[in-house]
Motif scaffolding. Structure first.
Motif, short mmCIF file in Angstrom:
data_model
loop_
_atom_site.label_atom_id
_atom_site.label_comp_id
_atom_site.label_asym_id
_atom_site.label_seq_id
_atom_site.Cartn_x
_atom_site.Cartn_y
_atom_site.Cartn_z
N ALA A 70 -14.51 -2.63 6.69
CA ALA A 70 -13.44 -3.00 7.61
C ALA A 70 -12.61 -4.15 7.04
O ALA A 70 -11.37 -4.12 7.06
CB ALA A 70 -14.02 -3.39 8.97
N LEU A 71 -13.30 -5.15 6.50
CA LEU A 71 -12.59 -6.28 5.91
C LEU A 71 -11.85 -5.85 4.64
O LEU A 71 -10.69 -6.23 4.42
CB LEU A 71 -13.59 -7.39 5.58
N ALA A 72 -12.48 -5.02 3.82
CA ALA A 72 -11.83 -4.55 2.60
C ALA A 72 -10.59 -3.72 2.92
O ALA A 72 -9.56 -3.85 2.25
CB ALA A 72 -12.82 -3.73 1.77
N ASP A 73 -10.68 -2.87 3.94
CA ASP A 73 -9.52 -2.06 4.33
C ASP A 73 -8.35 -2.95 4.75
O ASP A 73 -7.19 -2.70 4.39
CB ASP A 73 -9.89 -1.11 5.47
N ALA A 74 -8.64 -3.98 5.54
CA ALA A 74 -7.56 -4.87 5.99
C ALA A 74 -6.91 -5.58 4.81
O ALA A 74 -5.69 -5.74 4.76
CB ALA A 74 -8.13 -5.89 6.97
N ARG A 75 -7.71 -5.97 3.84
CA ARG A 75 -7.18 -6.69 2.69
C ARG A 75 -6.35 -5.81 1.78
O ARG A 75 -5.62 -6.31 0.93
CB ARG A 75 -8.32 -7.32 1.90
N ARG A 76 -6.46 -4.49 1.95
CA ARG A 76 -5.69 -3.57 1.09
C ARG A 76 -4.37 -3.15 1.72
O ARG A 76 -3.69 -2.27 1.19
CB ARG A 76 -6.54 -2.35 0.76
N VAL A 77 -3.99 -3.75 2.86
CA VAL A 77 -2.75 -3.39 3.53
C VAL A 77 -1.90 -4.65 3.71
O VAL A 77 -2.31 -5.60 4.40
CB VAL A 77 -3.02 -2.73 4.89
N ALA A 78 -0.72 -4.66 3.07
CA ALA A 78 0.17 -5.81 3.20
C ALA A 78 0.52 -6.05 4.67
O ALA A 78 0.83 -5.12 5.40
CB ALA A 78 1.43 -5.59 2.38
N GLY A 79 0.48 -7.29 5.07
CA GLY A 79 0.69 -7.63 6.48
C GLY A 79 -0.65 -7.89 7.13
O GLY A 79 -0.88 -8.98 7.68
N ALA A 80 -1.52 -6.93 7.07
CA ALA A 80 -2.88 -7.15 7.57
C ALA A 80 -3.63 -8.11 6.66
O ALA A 80 -4.41 -8.96 7.11
CB ALA A 80 -3.64 -5.82 7.66
N ALA A 81 -3.39 -7.99 5.34
CA ALA A 81 -4.08 -8.86 4.39
C ALA A 81 -3.80 -10.33 4.67
O ALA A 81 -4.68 -11.19 4.52
CB ALA A 81 -3.65 -8.51 2.97
N VAL A 440 -13.98 10.77 -3.46
CA VAL A 440 -14.30 9.36 -3.63
C VAL A 440 -13.06 8.56 -3.26
O VAL A 440 -11.97 8.80 -3.79
CB VAL A 440 -14.72 9.03 -5.07
N GLY A 441 -13.22 7.61 -2.34
CA GLY A 441 -12.10 6.80 -1.92
C GLY A 441 -12.38 6.15 -0.57
O GLY A 441 -13.34 6.53 0.12
N ALA A 442 -11.54 5.20 -0.20
CA ALA A 442 -11.71 4.54 1.09
C ALA A 442 -11.51 5.54 2.22
O ALA A 442 -10.55 6.31 2.22
CB ALA A 442 -10.72 3.39 1.21
N GLY A 443 -12.43 5.54 3.17
CA GLY A 443 -12.28 6.36 4.38
C GLY A 443 -12.51 7.84 4.21
O GLY A 443 -12.26 8.62 5.14
N VAL A 444 -13.02 8.29 3.07
CA VAL A 444 -13.11 9.74 2.85
C VAL A 444 -14.32 10.38 3.53
O VAL A 444 -14.43 11.60 3.57
CB VAL A 444 -13.13 10.09 1.34
N GLY A 445 -15.22 9.56 4.08
CA GLY A 445 -16.36 10.14 4.78
C GLY A 445 -15.94 11.08 5.89
O GLY A 445 -16.61 12.10 6.15
#
Length: 487
Positions: A70-81, A440-445
């Protein structure tokens, strides 16, 4: 004692249609399916109702990992980061995990057994000849039980520790310790590059440990496509984990209980750490279980047919479901087996011929061979179902592997800035169907079930063209894979 917990005695209390040994998700589902078909069922459990998954595996491990992603996802989006900073609150993460385990109390799980009409006996069970189970109960009595139709062994697996000098005195972590630890170790060595090793390295590094991952082989996640382990290793390294491949532990030394320990490595080096986790395999929970009384080898994995009936046992009354049969050591796969076994037990008890034991029949656990889905909850996630390209070729299939960079899919670029990931589709060229998929990637589950449907359903590629992915989602990777296949 709840209403579902049977007392130590009573008229007729020692005979059931079905006796299930092990009250994890697998045993619960076998008993529930049998009971729903009109059979009486007793579940015997020596630890907590809910089993390994609920208290020491799936649930606590994913509770540890979700804050990381969750923290990593936020850090990968400008504005949220810009809105997030600092590190994870380890105490809050551990407290949340404890909530998902019910603080290692099984009241809720016992309530579920009661709600579906199942009886529970707490104690240690052993087989004692055909259809007989002896239980040393928690209240100090011994019960001898008889099954009219079936005994289902659903005892699962345990961590297997290697016979390395010094390992007993070192008191290493197993997967249970890694998911239930109350404090963050300063320095953690993780031995093993499979699912448990990768997930726990991900979690504890993010919670503040200095983590070293030691892998005997040359890559992580060796049962997946090679690129899965490569991408995960790159991400772990970038996060701060020291990933060392081609090295094994040869000796451990911990001078005192409250002192660090030293690992002697195969390359001649030494590593000092505060705790060491061995994630180096599993063993069946069949020790001291009475297998010799029914003609099976004590401590062994129990070989079964596709109805989950143990092979070589006269009378066909013994079933082994879930990890204990060694087919696919995954909770969801064990629950799938439980549904098949429960249906087969009920049919045989009713004297109904099993007419659906062919591939994909109601009484055949076919997915164990051809469509096992798995998610590794690392960052990035690694998911797969079916066969890798190499596995397919070893089976003699004529296949083609099609790769797509996930970052080129519009939905992925919206999901995270600089999204990195890859997808592979393995196609059986003779039948024109998908036999394996890896993401393989963020959120692919959350993409994996679509792939599982395609593989298990043996959906022709020409029909998959008509399964239109919504735009702009990461699921559009399916269209890109099909386009790449057509060229």
């Amino acid at each position: 004692m709840t209403r579902s917990e049977v007392p130590s005695g009573g008229p007729g209390a020692d005979e059931y249609d079905v006796i299930v040994i092990g009250a994890g998700p697998v045993g619960e589902n076998v008993a529930e399916r049998a009971h729903a078909s009109g059979l009486s069922a007793l579940v015997v459990e020596n630890e907590l109702v809910g089993g390994e998954c609920s208290y020491w595996a799936c649930m606590p491990s994913k509770a540890l990992l979700r804050p990381v992603t969750a923290l990593a996802d936020a850090r990968r989006v400008a504005g949220a980061a810009q809105a997030v900073g600092g590190t994870l609150d380890a105490s809050a993460v551990l407290e949340r995990r404890d909530g998902f385990t019910g603080n290692w109390q099984d009241k809720g799980q016992v309530g579920w057994l009661e709600s579906v009409g199942l009886d529970l006996l707490r104690g240690r069970a052993r087989l004692d000849g055909p259809r007989r189970v002896v239980v040393e109960t928690h209240d100090g009595t011994t019960r001898t039980l008889t099954a009219r139709h079936a005994v289902a062994v659903c005892t699962g697996s345990r961590a297997a520790l290697p016979g390395i000098p010094g390992i007993e005195d070192a008191r290493p972590w197993t997967s249970r310790d890694a998911t239930s630890a109350k404090e963050v170790p300063g320095r953690l060595a993780v031995v093993g590059g499979g699912v448990v090793g990768v997930e726990m390295a991900t979690a504890w590094q993010a919670l503040g440990s200095e983590v070293t991952l030691l892998v005997r082989g040359e890559r992580l996640l060796p049962r997946m496509e090679p690129f899965a382990g490569e991408l995960v290793a790159e991400a772990l390294t970038a996060a701060g984990v020291a990933v060392r491949t081609g090295v094994s532990v040869e000796e451990l030394n911990r001078p005192a209980a409250d002192r660090p320990l030293t690992l002697s490595l195969s390359d001649g080096g030494r590593l000092e750490c505060d705790e060491v986790l061995f994630a180096t395999g599993r063993a069946p929970r069949t020790d001291d279980f009475g297998l010799e009384t029914v003609g099976c080898e004590p401590g062994s994995w129990l070989s079964v047919d596709d109805t989950l009936r143990v092979t070589g046992v006269r009378g066909g009354w013994l079933y082994a479901v879930g990890d204990v049969n060694g087919r696919a050591l995954l909770t969801h796969q064990g629950k799938y087996q439980a549904r098949v076994a429960g249906a087969a037990i009920a049919a045989r008890a009713a004297g109904v011929p099993l007419l659906e034991t062919d591939r994909w029949g109601a009484h055949a656990a076919t997915a164990d061979h051809d469509a096992v889905p798995q998610v590794v909850f690392s960052d990035p996630e690694a998911t797969s179902v079916g066969l890798t390209a190499d596995e397919a070729e070893r089976r003699g299939l004529r296949v083609r592997a099609v790769d797509v960079e996930l970052g080129e899919v519009a939905g992925a670029s919206l999901y995270a800035d600089g999204y990195r990931g890859r997808a592979r589709m393995v196609v059986d060229l003779d039948r024109g169907v998908v036999v394996g998929v890896t993401f393989v990637g963020a959120g692919v589950g959350e993409l994996l079930h679509s792939a599982t449907v395609a593989v298990a359903g043996e959906v022709p590629l020409e029909r998959l063209w008509h399964a239109v992915p919504a735009y702009p989602t990461i699921s559009e990777v399916w269209l890109r894979l099909l386009e790449a296949y057509r060229g």
